[in-house]
Design a protein around this motif. Structure first.
Motif, short mmCIF file in Angstrom:
data_model
loop_
_atom_site.label_atom_id
_atom_site.label_comp_id
_atom_site.label_asym_id
_atom_site.label_seq_id
_atom_site.Cartn_x
_atom_site.Cartn_y
_atom_site.Cartn_z
N CYS A 1 38.63 39.80 34.92
CA CYS A 1 38.61 38.49 35.60
C CYS A 1 38.00 37.38 34.75
CB CYS A 1 37.84 38.60 36.91
SG CYS A 1 37.78 37.05 37.83
N LEU A 2 38.79 36.34 34.50
CA LEU A 2 38.34 35.21 33.69
C LEU A 2 37.67 34.13 34.53
CD1 LEU A 2 41.38 34.96 31.23
CD2 LEU A 2 39.02 35.43 30.58
N GLY A 3 37.44 34.42 35.80
CA GLY A 3 36.79 33.42 36.66
C GLY A 3 37.68 32.21 36.88
N ASN A 4 38.96 32.47 36.93
CA ASN A 4 39.94 31.40 37.07
C ASN A 4 40.98 31.82 38.11
OD1 ASN A 4 40.70 28.86 35.97
ND2 ASN A 4 42.41 29.82 34.90
N CYS A 5 40.50 32.60 39.09
CA CYS A 5 41.38 33.31 40.02
C CYS A 5 42.20 32.38 40.90
CB CYS A 5 40.57 34.23 40.91
SG CYS A 5 39.15 34.95 40.08
N PRO B 1 48.45 33.83 37.70
CA PRO B 1 47.82 34.62 36.64
C PRO B 1 47.34 33.74 35.49
CG PRO B 1 50.19 35.10 36.79
CD PRO B 1 49.90 33.99 37.72
N THR B 2 46.29 34.23 34.87
CA THR B 2 45.63 33.39 33.89
C THR B 2 45.37 34.18 32.61
OG1 THR B 2 43.73 31.93 33.65
CG2 THR B 2 43.38 33.93 34.84
N LEU B 3 45.25 33.50 31.50
CA LEU B 3 45.01 34.18 30.24
C LEU B 3 44.26 33.26 29.31
CD1 LEU B 3 47.15 32.92 27.92
CD2 LEU B 3 48.77 34.12 29.35
N LEU C 1 44.79 38.85 28.26
CA LEU C 1 45.47 38.72 29.55
C LEU C 1 44.56 39.25 30.65
CD1 LEU C 1 49.07 40.09 28.77
CD2 LEU C 1 48.25 37.73 28.66
N CYS C 2 44.31 38.43 31.66
CA CYS C 2 43.49 38.90 32.78
C CYS C 2 44.29 39.92 33.58
CB CYS C 2 43.08 37.75 33.69
SG CYS C 2 42.22 38.37 35.15
N ASP C 3 43.68 41.09 33.81
CA ASP C 3 44.38 42.12 34.59
C ASP C 3 43.60 42.48 35.86
OD1 ASP C 3 42.31 43.52 33.46
OD2 ASP C 3 43.54 45.09 32.56
N SER C 4 42.69 41.61 36.29
CA SER C 4 41.94 41.90 37.50
C SER C 4 42.72 41.48 38.75
CB SER C 4 40.56 41.24 37.44
OG SER C 4 39.79 41.88 36.44
N ILE C 5 42.08 41.68 39.91
CA ILE C 5 42.84 41.73 41.16
C ILE C 5 43.59 40.46 41.54
CG2 ILE C 5 40.67 41.46 42.45
CD1 ILE C 5 42.04 43.03 44.72
N ALA C 6 42.99 39.29 41.37
CA ALA C 6 43.70 38.07 41.79
C ALA C 6 44.95 37.90 40.92
CB ALA C 6 42.81 36.85 41.70
N CYS C 7 44.80 38.11 39.63
CA CYS C 7 45.94 37.98 38.72
C CYS C 7 46.95 39.09 38.96
CB CYS C 7 45.46 37.94 37.28
SG CYS C 7 44.53 36.44 36.91
N TYR C 8 46.44 40.30 39.26
CA TYR C 8 47.34 41.40 39.60
C TYR C 8 48.20 41.02 40.80
CZ TYR C 8 48.85 45.85 41.56
OH TYR C 8 49.61 46.85 42.10
S1 FES Z 1 41.36 37.93 38.59
FE1 FES Z 1 42.29 36.91 36.91
S2 FES Z 1 41.01 35.19 36.67
FE2 FES Z 1 40.02 36.27 38.29
#
Ligand code: FES
Ligand SMILES: Cc1cc2nc3c(=O)[nH]c(=O)nc-3n(C[C@H](O)[C@H](O)[C@H](O)COP(=O)(O)O)c2cc1C
Ligand code: SF4
Lengths: 169, 442
Positions: free
Chosen positions: A136-140, A144-146, A94-101
């Motif tokens: 970050c999966l580079g799919n911001c 949210p992305t996983l 599970l992406c937990d970086s800022i855009a997904c957050y």
């Molecule tokens: S922050 Fe989730 S894909 Fe970039």
């Protein structure tokens, strides 16, 4: 370094890895001037067998590459996508970086944990899923992305969880 | 405000090689994976032109064009290349940094998934210019599709004689490999990347020696970002003056940039635009404005390791100098858009959790300082902060600053924190526990 290598127990590489895996690793070794560079490739290839890398396999990789066990172990433990303990048949990242957050990743993570009945780093009791966070999966733009195994899934909400899990037996 | 998502190349009617050199082909086909299609769209012409020039002449054009690195630091590519020692007959390497893990950054993925030949062409042309004997595309392990497309494209290019021995009769030999990673953000730092490529833990290396002098396997090495390298064939083909003119007088930085927006906008996405485009144009025009009912609170100009900017900065031209004067960094030019309902302590906590987890652990200030930062932020987020916590955080932004840590990871982590403390101090103060409970906590 040499001393360590010489004291390493000798193992039958093919008996542990199988000849097809050995050949695949040897193919990658030719891409680099020094076989050590193939250590991550090797661990990733080995990991495909059972989903994780066990002690005997680490030893076999070290011997195949001609480097010390400590060096291979050092690499295996540094990189978060190499698993040194058993994982489920499918790994959910599970992406937990800022855009997904910003788009609700923490609520989504809570819903996943509740549905699966596990916390991050754990595996369901049927051995089907392991749940992990990832940066970050580079799919911001589709947050949210996983990722499940090698597949990216976009714009996920809690309502998608059940059907998504169904498709990974 | 725009009511329809805008494609990356902008307006299909006007998208062309002269104005959108990196993405115009996507206005003709949504994926350009096949070499014949790529070649029918001017593909490999820049590389062929380069092979007919001298390496010094190719370097000269790129230097004149003042192409800046697109990996976040903006170092001029031509100058970086000119720091290589003279050819000594031994191996030297070109590495493409395709590790793209900076939160909020998703441009290299598109360039590799949809236009793999464009990067390969850029690597052959650059490899020729710098005398590289082999190239590696260091791509993060999660970019499965991109790696697959690149590998397929490399085979097509090899079959055409563009990779291998004596390329098109030029006498130039170049091998190209895709190397996939296995996680860890620090692999994007160029010396850590080299360690990782060599099969070691991705800890950064001391500089000097710089990679140009002693990089991969101790040999001269150039590391450039995906987007940097994809610019090279166009510059060779159309020249330095054309390239500088692309910014349309909007900015001192030449060329186009893949801009992007994500977060609380209507249509998150990517667009190839001239440097000097304002954030307002990106957010309001290209990204369709804020999501329904939301207002802009602040924004990050180019990834998690840049300082927050405010609504009053929206009309500044996005070029390196202007954004630096405004107190931030251009970074990757992919905007992260935050709305008024977002609590900044929580947001910064999320950012610092990322940096703490991704610290490589090599140096103590970063390894210990980042988890401490997270703990302080967590306390403030839950209304359990100590009255000294804001001072402690401020001190941490100094103790983890440039020169205090081994690489730029920790200073990068401090950029969003210091700017959030500057603009939103009251939100941090609101997290301090009432006196009575502070005493019981102490
Ligand atoms: S922050 Fe989730 S894909 Fe970039
Ligand atoms: C912690 C850290 C992470 C980085 N991650 C990346 C990355 O993912 N991709 C990238 O191109 N550059 C990244 N960089 C910048 C590289 O170190 C280097 O400057 C860049 O690859 C040079 O290429 P360029 O000059 O073409 O931009 C990172 C730097 C640091 C300090
Ligand atoms: S600053 Fe952080 S990431 Fe960089 S070397 Fe030190 S511990 Fe590693």
């Amino acid at each position: 370094m040499k001393i360590l290598t010489d004291k390493q127990p000798r193992v039958e590489v093919d008996a542990i890895l199988g000849s097809a895996v050995r050949q695949d690793i040897e193919h990658h070794m030719h891409h680099y001037p020094d076989p050590r560079a193939a250590s991550l490739d090797a661990l990733k290839i080995v990991q495909k067998i059972n989903g994780w890398v066990n002690d005997a396999q680490v030893l076999a990789v070290a011997q195949l590459l001609g480097i010390s066990l400590a060096d291979v172990e050092g690499v295996a433990t540094f990189y978060n996508r190499i698993y040194r303990q058993p994982v489920g048949r499918h790994v959910i990242l599970l992406c937990d970086s800022i855009a997904c957050y910003l788009m609700g990743a923490e609520h989504l993570a809570a819903a996943f944990k509740q549905t699966l009945g596990i916390e991050y780093g754990q595996t369901t009791s049927d051995g089907r899923f392991t749940l992990l966070p990832i940066c970050c999966l580079g799919n911001c733009d589709k947050a949210p992305t996983l990722m499940i195994d090698d597949d990216i899934h976009d714009l996920i909400t809690a309502a998608h969880i059940a059907p998504l899990l169904e498709s990974y037996v | 405000m725009n009511t329809q998502p805008i494609p990356i190349y902008g307006d299909a009617a006007t998208a062309n090689a002269e104005t959108k050199p990196l993405t115009w082909r996507l206005s003709r086909a949504s994926h350009v994976l096949d070499i014949d299609l790529y070649e029918s769209l001017e593909g490999y012409t820049g590389m062929k032109k380069a092979l007919g020039m001298t390496p010094a002449a190719v370097q000269g054009v790129v230097k004149d064009a003042t192409l800046k690195g697109r990996g976040g630091a903006g170092f001029p590519a031509g100058i970086k290349w000119s720091l290589l020692p003279p050819i000594d007959g031994g191996p030297r390497y070109l590495i493409c940094n395709a590790d793209e893990m900076e939160p909020g950054t998703f441009k290299d993925r598109l360039l590799m998934e949809k236009l793999p030949h464009q990067l390969i062409e850029g690597m052959i042309a650059t490899g020729f210019a710098i005398g590289a004997t082999a190239g590696y595309i260091f791509i993060r392990g999660e970019y499965v599709q991109a790696a697959k497309n690149l590998n397929a494209a490399i085979e097509q290019a090899r079959a055409k004689g563009y990779i291998g021995q004596n390329i098109l009769g030029s006498g130039y030999n170049f091998e190209l490999y895709v190397h996939t990673g296995a996680g860890r953000y620090i692999c994007g730092e160029e010396t850590a990347l080299i360690n990782s490529l060599e099969g070691r833990r991705a800890n950064p290396r001391t500089k000097p020696p710089f990679p140009q002098v002693a990089g991969a396997w101790g040999r001269p090495t150039i590391v450039n970002n995906v987007e940097t390298l994809t610019n090279v064939p166009n510059i060779v083909l159309r020249g330095a003056e054309w390239y500088k003119g692309l910014a349309q007088g909007k900015s001192p930085d030449p060329g186009t940039k893949i801009f992007g927006a994500s977060g609380k906008v209507k249509f998150p996405g990517l667009w190839e635009l001239p440097f000097g485009t304002t954030a307002r144009e990106v957010i309001e025009h290209h990204a369709g404005g804020m999501q329904e009912g939301l207002t802009l609170k602040c924004w990050l100009p180019g990834g998690a390791s840049t300082d927050f900017l405010m609504p009053e900065h929206l009309d500044l031209p996005m070029d390196a100098d202007t954004i630096m004067k405004a107190g931030s960094r251009l970074g990757t030019c992919l905007l992260m858009v935050v709305d008024q309902t977002q609590n900044m302590v929580s947001l910064v906590r999320n950012l610092e959790e990322f940096f703490a987890r991704e610290s490589c652990g090599w140096c103590t200030p970063c390894r210990d300082g980042l988890p401490w930062t997270v703990k302080l932020l967590q306390a403030l987020e839950h209304g359990q902060g100590h009255p000294d916590d804001i001072d402690r955080l401020t001190q941490l932004t100094k103790d983890l600053w440039i020169g205090k840590t081994f690489c730029a990871h920790a200073p990068g982590a401090m950029e969003p924190l210091q700017s959030a403390l500057k603009y939103f101090r009251s939100e941090f103060e609101a997290g301090i526990a009432p006196v009575a409970s502070t005493i019981t906590h102490a």
